[in-house]
Design a protein around this motif. Structure first.
Motif, PDB file in Angstrom:
ATOM      1  N   ILE A 191       0.756  -1.384  -0.170  1.00 38.92           N
ATOM      2  CA  ILE A 191      -0.065  -0.067  -0.076  1.00 38.92           C
ATOM      3  C   ILE A 191       0.832   1.220   0.078  1.00 38.92           C
ATOM      4  O   ILE A 191       0.303   2.113  -0.433  1.00 38.92           O
ATOM      5  CB  ILE A 191      -0.966   0.023   1.082  1.00 38.92           C
ATOM      6  CG1 ILE A 191      -2.124   1.062   1.033  1.00 38.92           C
ATOM      7  CG2 ILE A 191      -0.316   0.271   2.499  1.00 38.92           C
ATOM      8  CD1 ILE A 191      -3.223   0.861   1.865  1.00 38.92           C
ATOM      9  N   ASN A 192       2.281   1.142   0.488  1.00 42.07           N
ATOM     10  CA  ASN A 192       2.847   2.229   0.368  1.00 42.07           C
ATOM     11  C   ASN A 192       3.785   2.598  -0.750  1.00 42.07           C
ATOM     12  O   ASN A 192       4.511   3.498  -0.485  1.00 42.07           O
ATOM     13  CB  ASN A 192       3.804   2.284   1.645  1.00 42.07           C
ATOM     14  CG  ASN A 192       3.081   2.361   2.947  1.00 42.07           C
ATOM     15  OD1 ASN A 192       2.066   3.229   3.052  1.00 42.07           O
ATOM     16  ND2 ASN A 192       3.113   1.410   4.080  1.00 42.07           N
ATOM     17  N   ASP A 193       3.520   1.855  -1.763  1.00 35.78           N
ATOM     18  CA  ASP A 193       4.456   1.990  -2.889  1.00 35.78           C
ATOM     19  C   ASP A 193       3.800   3.033  -3.570  1.00 35.78           C
ATOM     20  O   ASP A 193       2.708   3.321  -4.107  1.00 35.78           O
ATOM     21  CB  ASP A 193       4.125   0.713  -3.899  1.00 35.78           C
ATOM     22  CG  ASP A 193       4.707   0.634  -5.063  1.00 35.78           C
ATOM     23  OD1 ASP A 193       5.262   1.803  -5.575  1.00 35.78           O
ATOM     24  OD2 ASP A 193       4.898  -0.269  -5.624  1.00 35.78           O
ATOM     25  N   LYS A 194       4.696   4.049  -3.862  1.00 35.31           N
ATOM     26  CA  LYS A 194       4.321   5.373  -4.273  1.00 35.31           C
ATOM     27  C   LYS A 194       3.936   5.182  -5.810  1.00 35.31           C
ATOM     28  O   LYS A 194       3.516   6.182  -6.609  1.00 35.31           O
ATOM     29  CB  LYS A 194       5.466   6.473  -4.347  1.00 35.31           C
ATOM     30  CG  LYS A 194       5.771   6.805  -2.918  1.00 35.31           C
ATOM     31  CD  LYS A 194       4.651   7.404  -2.086  1.00 35.31           C
ATOM     32  CE  LYS A 194       5.063   7.779  -0.642  1.00 35.31           C
ATOM     33  NZ  LYS A 194       3.969   7.745   0.073  1.00 35.31           N
ATOM     34  N   ASN A 195       4.236   4.026  -6.526  1.00 37.14           N
ATOM     35  CA  ASN A 195       3.968   3.970  -7.998  1.00 37.14           C
ATOM     36  C   ASN A 195       2.799   3.237  -8.201  1.00 37.14           C
ATOM     37  O   ASN A 195       2.692   2.999  -9.236  1.00 37.14           O
ATOM     38  CB  ASN A 195       5.130   3.195  -8.684  1.00 37.14           C
ATOM     39  CG  ASN A 195       6.520   3.915  -8.698  1.00 37.14           C
ATOM     40  OD1 ASN A 195       6.677   5.160  -8.712  1.00 37.14           O
ATOM     41  ND2 ASN A 195       7.488   3.534  -8.178  1.00 37.14           N
ATOM     42  N   LEU A 196       1.737   2.831  -7.280  1.00 34.73           N
ATOM     43  CA  LEU A 196       0.589   2.063  -7.599  1.00 34.73           C
ATOM     44  C   LEU A 196      -0.112   3.000  -8.273  1.00 34.73           C
ATOM     45  O   LEU A 196      -0.416   4.092  -7.922  1.00 34.73           O
ATOM     46  CB  LEU A 196       0.042   2.016  -6.159  1.00 34.73           C
ATOM     47  CG  LEU A 196       0.431   0.784  -5.251  1.00 34.73           C
ATOM     48  CD1 LEU A 196      -0.357   0.504  -4.160  1.00 34.73           C
ATOM     49  CD2 LEU A 196       0.708  -0.632  -5.968  1.00 34.73           C
ATOM     50  N   LYS A 197      -1.041   2.321  -9.039  1.00 31.42           N
ATOM     51  CA  LYS A 197      -2.066   2.880 -10.021  1.00 31.42           C
ATOM     52  C   LYS A 197      -3.058   2.944  -9.212  1.00 31.42           C
ATOM     53  O   LYS A 197      -3.293   2.604  -8.076  1.00 31.42           O
ATOM     54  CB  LYS A 197      -2.219   2.052 -11.171  1.00 31.42           C
ATOM     55  CG  LYS A 197      -1.120   2.130 -12.181  1.00 31.42           C
ATOM     56  CD  LYS A 197      -1.493   1.342 -13.426  1.00 31.42           C
ATOM     57  CE  LYS A 197      -0.412   1.246 -14.233  1.00 31.42           C
ATOM     58  NZ  LYS A 197      -0.509   0.374 -15.353  1.00 31.42           N
ATOM     59  N   GLN A 198      -3.924   4.056  -9.394  1.00 32.15           N
ATOM     60  CA  GLN A 198      -4.971   4.730  -8.511  1.00 32.15           C
ATOM     61  C   GLN A 198      -6.006   3.288  -8.388  1.00 32.15           C
ATOM     62  O   GLN A 198      -6.360   3.259  -7.044  1.00 32.15           O
ATOM     63  CB  GLN A 198      -5.798   5.633  -9.308  1.00 32.15           C
ATOM     64  CG  GLN A 198      -5.128   7.079  -9.057  1.00 32.15           C
ATOM     65  CD  GLN A 198      -5.915   8.044  -9.873  1.00 32.15           C
ATOM     66  OE1 GLN A 198      -6.455   7.810 -10.855  1.00 32.15           O
ATOM     67  NE2 GLN A 198      -5.977   9.185  -9.189  1.00 32.15           N
ATOM     68  N   HIS A 199      -6.171   2.481  -9.208  1.00 34.25           N
ATOM     69  CA  HIS A 199      -7.471   1.534  -9.145  1.00 34.25           C
ATOM     70  C   HIS A 199      -6.676   0.286  -8.299  1.00 34.25           C
ATOM     71  O   HIS A 199      -7.302  -0.422  -7.482  1.00 34.25           O
ATOM     72  CB  HIS A 199      -7.782   0.854 -10.422  1.00 34.25           C
ATOM     73  CG  HIS A 199      -6.917   0.346 -11.329  1.00 34.25           C
ATOM     74  ND1 HIS A 199      -5.847   0.955 -12.046  1.00 34.25           N
ATOM     75  CD2 HIS A 199      -6.732  -0.930 -11.554  1.00 34.25           C
ATOM     76  CE1 HIS A 199      -5.190  -0.003 -12.727  1.00 34.25           C
ATOM     77  NE2 HIS A 199      -5.665  -1.243 -12.392  1.00 34.25           N
ATOM     78  N   VAL A 200      -5.562   0.229  -8.354  1.00 37.54           N
ATOM     79  CA  VAL A 200      -4.600  -0.868  -7.526  1.00 37.54           C
ATOM     80  C   VAL A 200      -4.787  -0.529  -6.050  1.00 37.54           C
ATOM     81  O   VAL A 200      -5.188  -1.270  -5.266  1.00 37.54           O
ATOM     82  CB  VAL A 200      -3.381  -1.104  -7.961  1.00 37.54           C
ATOM     83  CG1 VAL A 200      -2.666  -1.945  -7.141  1.00 37.54           C
ATOM     84  CG2 VAL A 200      -3.299  -1.624  -9.502  1.00 37.54           C
ATOM     85  N   LEU A 201      -4.395   0.988  -5.802  1.00 37.24           N
ATOM     86  CA  LEU A 201      -4.684   1.402  -4.484  1.00 37.24           C
ATOM     87  C   LEU A 201      -5.994   1.385  -3.845  1.00 37.24           C
ATOM     88  O   LEU A 201      -6.382   0.673  -2.812  1.00 37.24           O
ATOM     89  CB  LEU A 201      -4.006   2.766  -4.377  1.00 37.24           C
ATOM     90  CG  LEU A 201      -4.286   3.384  -2.962  1.00 37.24           C
ATOM     91  CD1 LEU A 201      -3.357   2.617  -1.964  1.00 37.24           C
ATOM     92  CD2 LEU A 201      -3.607   4.925  -3.080  1.00 37.24           C
TER      93      LEU A 201
END
Length: 187
Positions: A158-168
């Motif tokens: 969850i803290n990955d800054k590169n997550l796509k919005q829908h993945v978050l």
């Protein structure tokens, strides 16, 4: 939190948490590049859990038989039956995100998930869900899926800054539902 007659087995049965193939909807929501499809999948999955919560509290699997009840009404019923406020808050925000996307699609002006709504959802998750679940108070909060041979298939933090919005969005909603199962089992 739960009504005195909360039927945990009925909750698990109807939520399909005991059937790991039901998690394919989550995996699909994580894998797809389609934000709209991913958001709709999570909304439907969350709605199914709300229905299961209601069934478990009323001890009736046919509670919604021959009815057409929308997400918001199911959320209100679940809340009236003791759904934790923090889960209600996440579901309410998810519904706003879903509705905003759906209405923008109708107007053909969708820009994906609204950043301010997603930031608000993330704040609610961190300040209400993680705060109430000490095992998740760290930097390695996420989800891991393995293929049939036991090899890592999906790993999301969850803290990955590169997550796509829908993945978050998918991670937050899935972990919120996991939290609900844990809290239900405890009570």
């Amino acid at each position: 939190m739960n009504a005195p007659n909360f039927n945990f087995d009925l909750f698990i049965k109807n939520s399909n948490f005991s059937d790991y193939t039901s998690f394919n909807i989550i995996k699909d929501a994580l894998k797809t590049p389609d934000e709209v499809g991913s958001t709709l999948r999570m909304h439907l999955f969350f709605e199914r859990i709300l229905e299961s919560w209601i069934y478990a509290n009323c001890n009736r699997e046919d509670f919604f038989e021959n009815t057409q009840v929308g997400f918001w009404t199911k959320l209100q019923i679940a809340s009236n039956l003791g759904l934790p406020q923090e889960v209600f808050d996440i579901a309410k925000k998810l519904n706003r995100i879903r509705n905003k996307i759906a209405h923008h699609l109708i107007n053909e002006s969708s820009n994906g998930i609204d950043n301010s709504l997603l930031d608000s959802l993330k704040d609610i998750f961190k300040n209400k869900i993680i705060k109430n679940h000490p095992q998740w108070q760290g930097n390695d909060i996420g989800m891991f899926f393995y293929d049939d041979d036991g090899n890592p298939e999906i790993s999301v933090n969850i803290n990955d800054k590169n997550l796509k919005q829908h993945v978050l969005l998918t991670v937050i909603c899935t972990l919120t539902l996991t939290y609900l199962v844990i809290k239900s089992k405890e009570n």
